[in-house]
Enzyme design. Sequence first.
Site, PDB file in Angstrom:
ATOM      1  N   HIS A  31       0.832  -1.197   0.000  1.00  0.00           N
ATOM      2  CA  HIS A  31       0.000   0.000   0.000  1.00  0.00           C
ATOM      3  C   HIS A  31       0.875   1.258   0.000  1.00  0.00           C
ATOM      4  O   HIS A  31       1.202   1.785   1.068  1.00  0.00           O
ATOM      5  CB  HIS A  31      -0.915  -0.011   1.223  1.00  0.00           C
ATOM      6  CG  HIS A  31      -1.830  -1.199   1.285  1.00  0.00           C
ATOM      7  ND1 HIS A  31      -1.399  -2.456   1.649  1.00  0.00           N
ATOM      8  CD2 HIS A  31      -3.154  -1.325   1.013  1.00  0.00           C
ATOM      9  CE1 HIS A  31      -2.425  -3.307   1.592  1.00  0.00           C
ATOM     10  NE2 HIS A  31      -3.502  -2.650   1.212  1.00  0.00           N
ATOM     11  N   HIS A 478     -29.470 -14.073  23.859  1.00  0.00           N
ATOM     12  CA  HIS A 478     -28.520 -13.888  24.957  1.00  0.00           C
ATOM     13  C   HIS A 478     -27.886 -15.199  25.426  1.00  0.00           C
ATOM     14  O   HIS A 478     -27.086 -15.184  26.355  1.00  0.00           O
ATOM     15  CB  HIS A 478     -29.224 -13.209  26.136  1.00  0.00           C
ATOM     16  CG  HIS A 478     -29.451 -11.740  25.944  1.00  0.00           C
ATOM     17  ND1 HIS A 478     -30.142 -11.233  24.872  1.00  0.00           N
ATOM     18  CD2 HIS A 478     -29.051 -10.662  26.668  1.00  0.00           C
ATOM     19  CE1 HIS A 478     -30.170  -9.909  24.962  1.00  0.00           C
ATOM     20  NE2 HIS A 478     -29.517  -9.534  26.026  1.00  0.00           N
TER      21      HIS A 478
END
Lengths: 669, 669
Positions: A31, A478
């Site tokens: 990059h 949950h």
Amino acid sequence: MVAATQSLQELSINSIRFLAVDAVEKAKSGHPGLPMGAAPMAYVLWNQFMRFNPKNPKWFNRDRFILSAGHGCMLQYALLYLTGYDSVTIEDIKQFRQWGSKTPGHPENFETEGVEVTTGPLGQGIANGVGLAVAEAHLAATFNKPDATIVDHYTYVILGDGCNMEGVAGEACSIAGHWGLGKLIALYDDNHISIDGSTDVAFTEDVSKRFEAYGWHVLHVPNGNTDLDAIAKAIEEAKKVTDKPTMIKVTTTIGYGSPNKQDTAGVHGAALGTDEVALTRKNLGWNYEPFDIPQDVLSHMNKAEQGASYEAEWDQAFAAYKAKYPAEAAEFERYLSGQLPDGWDKDLPKFTPDDDGLPTRKHSAAILNILAPVLPELIGGSADLTHSNLTELKVSGDFQKGEYANRNVHFGVREHGMGAICNGISLHGSGLIPYGATFLIFTDYMRASIRLSALSQVGAIWVMTHDSIGQGEDGPTHQPVEVLASLRAIPDLTVFRPADGNECSGAYKVAVEKAKAHAPSLLAFTRQKVPNLPGTSMEGVAKGAYPIVDCDGTPDIILMGTGSEVSLCVAAAEKLTGEGKKVRVVSMPSWELFEAQDEAYKESVFPKAVTKRLSVEAGVSFGWSKYVGPEGYSVSIDTFGASAPGGTCMEKFGFSVDNVLAKAKAVLG
Amino acid sequence: MVAATQSLQELSINSIRFLAVDAVEKAKSGHPGLPMGAAPMAYVLWNQFMRFNPKNPKWFNRDRFILSAGHGCMLQYALLYLTGYDSVTIEDIKQFRQWGSKTPGHPENFETEGVEVTTGPLGQGIANGVGLAVAEAHLAATFNKPDATIVDHYTYVILGDGCNMEGVAGEACSIAGHWGLGKLIALYDDNHISIDGSTDVAFTEDVSKRFEAYGWHVLHVPNGNTDLDAIAKAIEEAKKVTDKPTMIKVTTTIGYGSPNKQDTAGVHGAALGTDEVALTRKNLGWNYEPFDIPQDVLSHMNKAEQGASYEAEWDQAFAAYKAKYPAEAAEFERYLSGQLPDGWDKDLPKFTPDDDGLPTRKHSAAILNILAPVLPELIGGSADLTHSNLTELKVSGDFQKGEYANRNVHFGVREHGMGAICNGISLHGSGLIPYGATFLIFTDYMRASIRLSALSQVGAIWVMTHDSIGQGEDGPTHQPVEVLASLRAIPDLTVFRPADGNECSGAYKVAVEKAKAHAPSLLAFTRQKVPNLPGTSMEGVAKGAYPIVDCDGTPDIILMGTGSEVSLCVAAAEKLTGEGKKVRVVSMPSWELFEAQDEAYKESVFPKAVTKRLSVEAGVSFGWSKYVGPEGYSVSIDTFGASAPGGTCMEKFGFSVDNVLAKAKAVLG
């Protein structure tokens, strides 16, 4: 942009740029865009502001630097090389992104000295930076004296558009503003390009305004490409504001200097190509061969001498501190050494089956509070579930703005931010043991940070409660069922699911020792009460799996389980034994610790000859085949749970003595 | 607060409050605080603004409602009951949080008609709301005509402080502002209490300013407890702003009416207790027994008649539309029916080993673009990796503000937001097939949404590329090793790792069919080239695992693998066969599909008699024991990866024909 005679500043900045350009070119991968655009701010920061000693990268009081936009790592490698670190030589840079190199594709703290944290997964780095700043603030409040300062450094972060889009960054920056962490200074490389092109396609919010809303001090450098004075002035202003973190938006051009590719996504993540590299050299007036850096630049940017003097100055300050405050100095040295205090574990509680049962989260609470006074380096808290996770240290107050010596951290409902902040606290490298808590199910929210804790050798303790369908009424959103399996799959993370009080003590003992050895542990505790069992022990936990009930000779069947289901195995074993069967019960609080034992031990626990095996765990069967084998069976829940009282859920899904017994008999045939 | 004679409005609001209070009290578990505080805004919204038909909860053009603060679900159950839904009776409310009830501890769309999405994990609901609004905007732009409107509804969300702390909510709200989704209206229940106490302990940012920074229209109702007119006026104003989503901050008191517990964390998540319930009744002047609702309220709030007229009105509009635009109407009806067009899959490509190999992500790109014209309901994109994931539909433009008919969605670097938005698009229930893409490793960032896609029966396709260490230079932060295992552990999610072109076609075929059947699939594709193999087929993929190379009679050994490693098995098998061994190669693109086959088929693929087995997958061995058995071996990577060219990584970590061959021979003994 051509400069016939470039200033030393320009040469230095171009050195950073071309180290990046040429390393990416050679690797044919990487990059270049970010290093080319962010080189000016990085140069000003490292050359003019950062205090560090390249010859001792671990010098305690150094300013910390994080490249949160980790894909731009050639920026960091260039800085490490140019300022004189031994960890990155020019040969290392030539090996960018190659097998075994010190210059991997993203910055890795465990590969390259001078890299503080591992970045790449976007948003993590800035959130780690919040953790480093927490560590600094906490240690300063704990150890500094009105007449003697030994902890005093900044945390600098360069982050990009990608980081600023990630939720984890938002979570961490919100709480950083709340805490008023004045020594955290973030430079936002505002190059308005991400992989998909202009940020116009997906990111048009007003980032500065958002950070103001978080309570940050916000500045803007409109020309980050060439206005070095403005960059320097902004950093100076940032340092002056001591009660708020600062975000400096530095507007830059990605790939600055590349005539055909700058300001495009094309320069973000690919080599420029031979022709464009040549054009960029011409455009920036750079007449040096690849990897050839002018000696003037090397001399100018080298910080060995300055760094040594910073460190010597601090050594002197510390010596004075030690003379005046020997006890505090000794404790500070212990922190830095990573040593545990003698006898730290002597009060870890032991239990017998006659002791009343408790939810293992209550054992956890008791142990945390036994450890808190003897381990002052223990600091952490919960993502807004303090009184469910039971993680409060009663010996301390709340870590808040201006109350940084306190150790109870309220992270808010920010699991991912919590994870990354804890990682930062650990990677401050000062011996602190961070812990972070939520419901086990919500490890899903912070999984990227948990993974990074394992990869980047973080000594954190993840305290997870409500560890099965036994949590009950909250229902399937949950109730973890697949979570234990998914965590056991992560390399280098040690997962514990203790069965009772002794195993909770054993789990914390190993977790604390591992934290000091730079490895994370995850502890899973029940919401509901479990009995104390026969045969459990701290020593057993350290082996990962061990028989707690046994028979003479070769067992007819081995029942194995973890956590709240071990008691079902014990009860079923009793009945089977009454019916004349030879039964072993193996408690398996940690698969990872068991796998680390030698083959002889493993064979002694699970003899190959015993093929009748039954596992019992209130979670998916995924992974259990390894232990139950083809003739065995797993009492498990391979669907989502349901909303009902916890006991009902356990019963309905088959986690009862009767069902375990029935399945054991079916295995016995 | 005592009202001798309460207005119908007050009675209605108190009905909501006491249904919540009494249901929680009866269950001895639940969250009364939010319903008590948010009842006024909910009453105004449902009574005065929301257009829906309780007798046909799935009526297409209904306004959508999401309770993002899902723990307050008694608010929603009360509203469903009071407005006349059949799905929640007073008996159901008495069964709150009990086994098998229609009133679980958090709202579950798959349990209770009238619940649009499953909430509870905080932040997901508001992000789902963005998805619902995307679906509405897209369908409106696609089907409405200047003279005929058939798609035209609002999406309303109630969210709390917890949701607003979560990163996923920030991500989704940022992109919602970018898209200017004017028909998304969020009511923020600003009760300044979370589980840890006052939001002062962890959440002091300026939420309104943050939403302004996102580009939202922001309003404030300072007294959300009693100023019903202000609430109504704010909703009216919100509806007038058509080019921005609106956030109405409604300041309320949690647990409003409870003299000793209101405005405290104590009322958030626990029953009030008998005494406090009595005091609250007195305080609010509520003289009714538990679950006894005044008939006046039931008549006043019942929306059966009004709802029927809304629907009838729409039916008329649709009939007119159908008369004018029969083709569009037919297509719209097909969308809603969930049917695929005839022959949609006829152009899915087939390959032979003579065809050039490709990275499977390129096969994916080709298939997406073959499907795009025949499946106009396919809409999605990538979290800023469009040109790496290769997910662009060339037949369409970008979904942007004012360009809502387009189908290429740029989510930005917001994986978690993307996941929740895709879930919302699917749960709009209009036949759209959303897909979301990123690197496989970053499923960690969006895991909570992927789990919810499985739990809440979302027909999404998760397109994940760069599926192993074969991705190469980016290094261990970007290389999944444990990810496949962690995803396979999730119930009701079908994971595919296709080996070549035929298997990519087969994977998409099943994934699209599953999407229409309300089940999510996750596809893992390689970055690197893989050859087309002998024996692969779409039909084979549908069975999950199948022999692609075989021998006469009983094999000496079975080699099995997935994705890019199947070709190693094929090559090793060829060599072993040359050495006189009888070898079967099993390709296993989907464990879940294989597990769904009958025992006879499973035995035919993996005969018990064949105990010499070898698995090859560039991921952790976790889970493979089930298939390789105690005499088998897994060629796997049980550590993190490394930064180097992909081929080097594969070779170094043992994914080579030579190593597979060596390990196969070791297994053969």
